[in-house]
Design a protein around this motif. Structure first.
Motif, mmCIF file in Angstrom:
data_model
loop_
_atom_site.group_PDB
_atom_site.id
_atom_site.type_symbol
_atom_site.label_atom_id
_atom_site.label_comp_id
_atom_site.label_asym_id
_atom_site.label_seq_id
_atom_site.Cartn_x
_atom_site.Cartn_y
_atom_site.Cartn_z
ATOM 1 N N SER A 43 -1.148 -10.990 46.766
ATOM 2 C CA SER A 43 0.771 -11.551 46.570
ATOM 3 C C SER A 43 0.697 -10.445 45.847
ATOM 4 O O SER A 43 2.188 -11.013 45.679
ATOM 5 C CB SER A 43 -0.010 -12.976 46.139
ATOM 6 O OG SER A 43 -0.323 -12.809 45.011
ATOM 7 N N TYR A 44 0.226 -9.700 45.040
ATOM 8 C CA TYR A 44 0.719 -8.638 44.589
ATOM 9 C C TYR A 44 1.237 -7.085 45.285
ATOM 10 O O TYR A 44 1.907 -6.405 44.314
ATOM 11 C CB TYR A 44 0.298 -8.027 42.955
ATOM 12 C CG TYR A 44 -0.264 -9.138 42.230
ATOM 13 C CD1 TYR A 44 1.024 -9.896 41.512
ATOM 14 C CD2 TYR A 44 -1.117 -9.907 42.197
ATOM 15 C CE1 TYR A 44 0.892 -11.661 39.983
ATOM 16 C CE2 TYR A 44 -1.170 -11.373 41.764
ATOM 17 C CZ TYR A 44 0.114 -12.006 40.719
ATOM 18 O OH TYR A 44 -0.610 -13.092 39.600
ATOM 19 N N ASN A 46 2.712 -3.770 47.539
ATOM 20 C CA ASN A 46 3.755 -3.707 47.709
ATOM 21 C C ASN A 46 3.984 -3.929 49.368
ATOM 22 O O ASN A 46 3.064 -4.320 50.342
ATOM 23 C CB ASN A 46 4.131 -2.159 47.949
ATOM 24 C CG ASN A 46 3.524 -1.096 48.378
ATOM 25 O OD1 ASN A 46 2.605 -1.895 49.372
ATOM 26 N ND2 ASN A 46 3.058 0.127 47.247
ATOM 27 N N PHE A 47 4.412 -2.788 50.414
ATOM 28 C CA PHE A 47 4.772 -3.665 52.191
ATOM 29 C C PHE A 47 3.713 -2.903 52.087
ATOM 30 O O PHE A 47 3.161 -3.664 53.524
ATOM 31 C CB PHE A 47 6.443 -2.541 52.268
ATOM 32 C CG PHE A 47 6.602 -3.367 53.894
ATOM 33 C CD1 PHE A 47 6.833 -4.308 54.328
ATOM 34 C CD2 PHE A 47 6.202 -1.707 54.018
ATOM 35 C CE1 PHE A 47 6.881 -4.432 55.365
ATOM 36 C CE2 PHE A 47 6.381 -1.990 55.741
ATOM 37 C CZ PHE A 47 6.888 -2.828 56.353
ATOM 38 N N SER A 48 3.829 -1.571 52.456
ATOM 39 C CA SER A 48 1.515 -1.789 53.034
ATOM 40 C C SER A 48 0.780 -2.284 51.775
ATOM 41 O O SER A 48 -0.153 -2.446 53.037
ATOM 42 C CB SER A 48 2.488 0.155 53.104
ATOM 43 O OG SER A 48 1.501 0.108 51.702
ATOM 44 N N GLY A 49 0.785 -2.421 51.522
ATOM 45 C CA GLY A 49 -0.108 -2.792 50.707
ATOM 46 C C GLY A 49 -1.347 -1.564 49.667
ATOM 47 O O GLY A 49 -3.051 -1.794 50.022
ATOM 48 N N ARG A 50 -1.527 -0.158 50.554
ATOM 49 C CA ARG A 50 -1.958 0.501 49.525
ATOM 50 C C ARG A 50 -1.969 0.712 48.514
ATOM 51 O O ARG A 50 -2.811 1.316 47.438
ATOM 52 C CB ARG A 50 -1.042 2.192 50.504
ATOM 53 C CG ARG A 50 -1.817 2.203 51.658
ATOM 54 C CD ARG A 50 -0.842 3.836 52.080
ATOM 55 N NE ARG A 50 -1.296 3.823 53.449
ATOM 56 C CZ ARG A 50 -0.888 3.728 54.856
ATOM 57 N NH1 ARG A 50 -0.076 2.632 54.099
ATOM 58 N NH2 ARG A 50 -1.347 3.426 55.619
ATOM 59 N N CYS A 85 -6.844 -12.026 38.584
ATOM 60 C CA CYS A 85 -6.297 -10.846 39.433
ATOM 61 C C CYS A 85 -4.852 -10.523 38.679
ATOM 62 O O CYS A 85 -4.317 -10.267 39.006
ATOM 63 C CB CYS A 85 -6.146 -11.475 40.830
ATOM 64 S SG CYS A 85 -7.465 -11.677 41.402
ATOM 65 N N SER A 86 -4.101 -11.916 37.594
ATOM 66 C CA SER A 86 -2.803 -11.117 37.726
ATOM 67 C C SER A 86 -2.693 -10.220 36.503
ATOM 68 O O SER A 86 -1.772 -9.731 36.429
ATOM 69 C CB SER A 86 -1.856 -12.424 36.804
ATOM 70 O OG SER A 86 -0.976 -12.827 36.723
ATOM 71 N N SER A 96 5.202 -11.306 41.993
ATOM 72 C CA SER A 96 4.574 -11.299 43.582
ATOM 73 C C SER A 96 5.749 -10.566 44.753
ATOM 74 O O SER A 96 6.873 -10.646 45.026
ATOM 75 C CB SER A 96 4.044 -12.308 44.342
ATOM 76 O OG SER A 96 5.771 -13.945 44.215
ATOM 77 N N TYR A 97 5.358 -10.428 46.074
ATOM 78 C CA TYR A 97 6.169 -10.156 47.085
ATOM 79 C C TYR A 97 6.751 -11.008 46.926
ATOM 80 O O TYR A 97 8.678 -10.978 47.973
ATOM 81 C CB TYR A 97 5.309 -9.260 48.174
ATOM 82 C CG TYR A 97 4.647 -10.248 49.015
ATOM 83 C CD1 TYR A 97 5.812 -11.210 49.749
ATOM 84 C CD2 TYR A 97 3.564 -10.756 48.690
ATOM 85 C CE1 TYR A 97 4.657 -12.295 51.494
ATOM 86 C CE2 TYR A 97 3.054 -12.116 49.337
ATOM 87 C CZ TYR A 97 3.544 -12.894 50.297
ATOM 88 O OH TYR A 97 2.790 -13.583 50.806
ATOM 89 N N ARG A 98 6.853 -12.191 47.716
ATOM 90 C CA ARG A 98 7.725 -13.764 47.981
ATOM 91 C C ARG A 98 8.846 -13.336 45.973
ATOM 92 O O ARG A 98 10.275 -13.473 46.762
ATOM 93 C CB ARG A 98 7.441 -14.746 47.603
ATOM 94 C CG ARG A 98 6.628 -15.095 48.746
ATOM 95 C CD ARG A 98 5.807 -16.130 49.017
ATOM 96 N NE ARG A 98 4.756 -16.415 49.236
ATOM 97 C CZ ARG A 98 3.404 -17.591 48.918
ATOM 98 N NH1 ARG A 98 3.335 -17.257 48.112
ATOM 99 N NH2 ARG A 98 2.724 -16.760 49.992
ATOM 100 N N ASP A 99 8.657 -13.130 45.016
ATOM 101 C CA ASP A 99 9.893 -13.134 44.082
ATOM 102 C C ASP A 99 10.384 -11.397 44.500
ATOM 103 O O ASP A 99 12.027 -11.524 43.622
ATOM 104 C CB ASP A 99 8.403 -12.726 42.679
ATOM 105 C CG ASP A 99 8.304 -13.828 43.026
ATOM 106 O OD1 ASP A 99 8.114 -14.611 42.716
ATOM 107 O OD2 ASP A 99 7.177 -13.546 41.718
ATOM 108 N N LYS A 100 10.503 -10.479 44.951
ATOM 109 C CA LYS A 100 10.505 -9.436 45.157
ATOM 110 C C LYS A 100 11.739 -10.047 45.693
ATOM 111 O O LYS A 100 12.960 -9.274 45.962
ATOM 112 C CB LYS A 100 9.552 -8.808 45.306
ATOM 113 C CG LYS A 100 8.949 -7.967 43.988
ATOM 114 C CD LYS A 100 7.860 -7.069 45.055
ATOM 115 C CE LYS A 100 7.107 -6.513 43.553
ATOM 116 N NZ LYS A 100 6.248 -5.486 43.807
#
Length: 115
Positions: A43-44, A46-50, A85-86, A96-100
């Motif tokens: 959940s943390y 970016n778009f690609s996950g890299r 994890c946080s 998280s990506y949802r917050d962004k």
């Protein structure tokens, strides 16, 4: 890494398969902890996950060393894997990506409304 692998995500697929092969060598309780860590960390991303690949590699290395030392997984990670994890992803309450996406949507709506 070549351009095609970067576009298609093949590089990440190979890396995740390598992680899973390493995880299979761990004791069962460590494998369960890895699964929970994997669920919470994504959940943390970016778009690609890299951005998570080095973090996941570091966590897996920590689990491997702890298992080799004979430590219990609770001694290493504690009881709050989500909090662990946080903390890995950044400060407590990291976006998280949802917050962004929510923030971006709110900014775009505010621009359209002229605020």
């Amino acid at each position: 890494m070549n351009f095609w692998d970067k576009i298609t995500g093949n590089d990440m697929t190979r890396e995740m398969k390598a992680f899973e092969a390493r995880v299979k060598k761990l004791p069962a309780d460590y494998q369960a902890a890895w699964k929970k860590i994997n669920e919470h960390l994504w959940s943390y991303t970016n778009f690609s996950g890299r951005n998570l690949m080095p973090i996941l590699d570091g966590v897996l290395g920590l689990l491997e060393v702890a298992a080799a030392d004979g430590q219990q997984v609770q001694e290493v990670l504690g009881d709050d894997i989500k909090g662990f994890c946080s903390a890995l992803a950044g400060e407590e309450g990291a976006k998280s990506y949802r917050d962004k996406w929510r923030e971006q949507l709110n900014n775009n709506v505010a621009k359209k409304l002229g605020k």
